[in-house]
Design an enzyme around this catalytic site. Sequence first.
Site, mmCIF file in Angstrom:
data_model
loop_
_atom_site.group_PDB
_atom_site.id
_atom_site.type_symbol
_atom_site.label_atom_id
_atom_site.label_comp_id
_atom_site.label_asym_id
_atom_site.label_seq_id
_atom_site.Cartn_x
_atom_site.Cartn_y
_atom_site.Cartn_z
ATOM 1 N N HIS A 104 0.806 -1.217 0.000
ATOM 2 C CA HIS A 104 0.000 0.000 0.000
ATOM 3 C C HIS A 104 0.839 1.267 0.000
ATOM 4 O O HIS A 104 0.333 2.335 -0.369
ATOM 5 C CB HIS A 104 -0.941 0.013 1.213
ATOM 6 N N GLY A 105 2.074 1.204 0.412
ATOM 7 C CA GLY A 105 2.877 2.418 0.386
ATOM 8 C C GLY A 105 4.218 2.246 1.061
ATOM 9 O O GLY A 105 4.397 1.356 1.904
#
Length: 404
Positions: free
Chosen positions: A248-249
């Site tokens: 996700h990041g």
Amino acid sequence: MGISIGFNIGILVFFKYFNFFVDSFVASFAFFGFQLESSWMLKVILPVGISFYTFQTLSYSLDIYRRNLEPTNSLISFATFVAFFPQLVAGPIERASRLLPQIVNPRKFLYKQQIEGLRLMLWGLFKKVAIADALAPIVDDIFLNHASYPSSTLVLGALFFGFQIYGDFSGYSDIAIGTAKLFGIELMSNFKFPYFSRNIAEFWRRWHISLSTWFRDYLYIPLGGSKIRRIFVVRNIFVIFLVSGLWHGANWTYVVWGLFHAILFLPLFYLKSNRRYLGTSNVLKSFSNLLSEAPRMICTFSLVTLGWIFFRSETLSDAFCYFERLLLHFSWDSYLHPRGYRMIDYYILLTCFVLFEYGIRKDERNPLGFKYRFLRLVCYLCLLLLIILFYDDGVDRSFIYFQF
């Protein structure tokens, strides 16, 4: 196979995680008193949706390697599969075995399919504009100024972000699926009313389904799945959730968020209740069933909401500060209503939204397909009116998952 994996993962790591690894390396030395210059930091612009189409391309190579799919002879068809614009930048992450045949084979105009597509697009637009975008300024204000708010307001911020990210991401998925229907193409469902889940395992069977099934098929099962010694299954569970968080990041907040869900999942695995709720078409069958299952739903939703605090916070220190004020600065006062907002409108909107989703829980792909035409028309008009009423020119309308 090795070249394909190395090339795709290499590009993803370079664009998305290079600066993260360099920064973490410098920070680890700083912890021991050594100051290093971050001369290797690069100002690289992250390509929109790189995580999505990288995984989609990998699934094509992996399925061919496993002999689950015959390679296509058409470069145009393959390029269309990778770059199919409705779901290119934020999913659902489609499999070649499902999407490629639809691209290659001739398609027919089906009136029912077109109508369902338009309904999904309207429903997705409502969730994006009237739910996600309407809540965004309040969520941003609370998380930005969390150090000055009491816990009552912080509870509201976490709760609103839960609805914001659901409305934002599932709204995009609905618009993407609906748009694909207009081209005669059926994409997989990506959300199946996850906030009605009764444990964390069921939540992950209903939230971002295309990603969770991707990790299951291409990472969890190749690592041995659940058919190996228990200690290695625990390892696999942690690997899946940690990789999901990192996907996700490039931030430690996402890693901790994944670890948080892994810890929540482990008791279900040891108690052998992680496969208790396997049905995904109907969440709850009756009102009496709702009353008996409500405590489990509330508990699961509360745990998921706590996890969203890590997901939304800019840094780990912000997240822990948020939790510290949430636990130690409890106060019910006027700050429950963030400055400048008429909160009763949002309370009514979210209450009606939850009740409506419960009413349509049996068919996530045709949420507005009521039997009576008059009821459908009333529903269309109400959604359009709410979109107009809650539309705000000053809100950043970019989708949250565009950054991933």
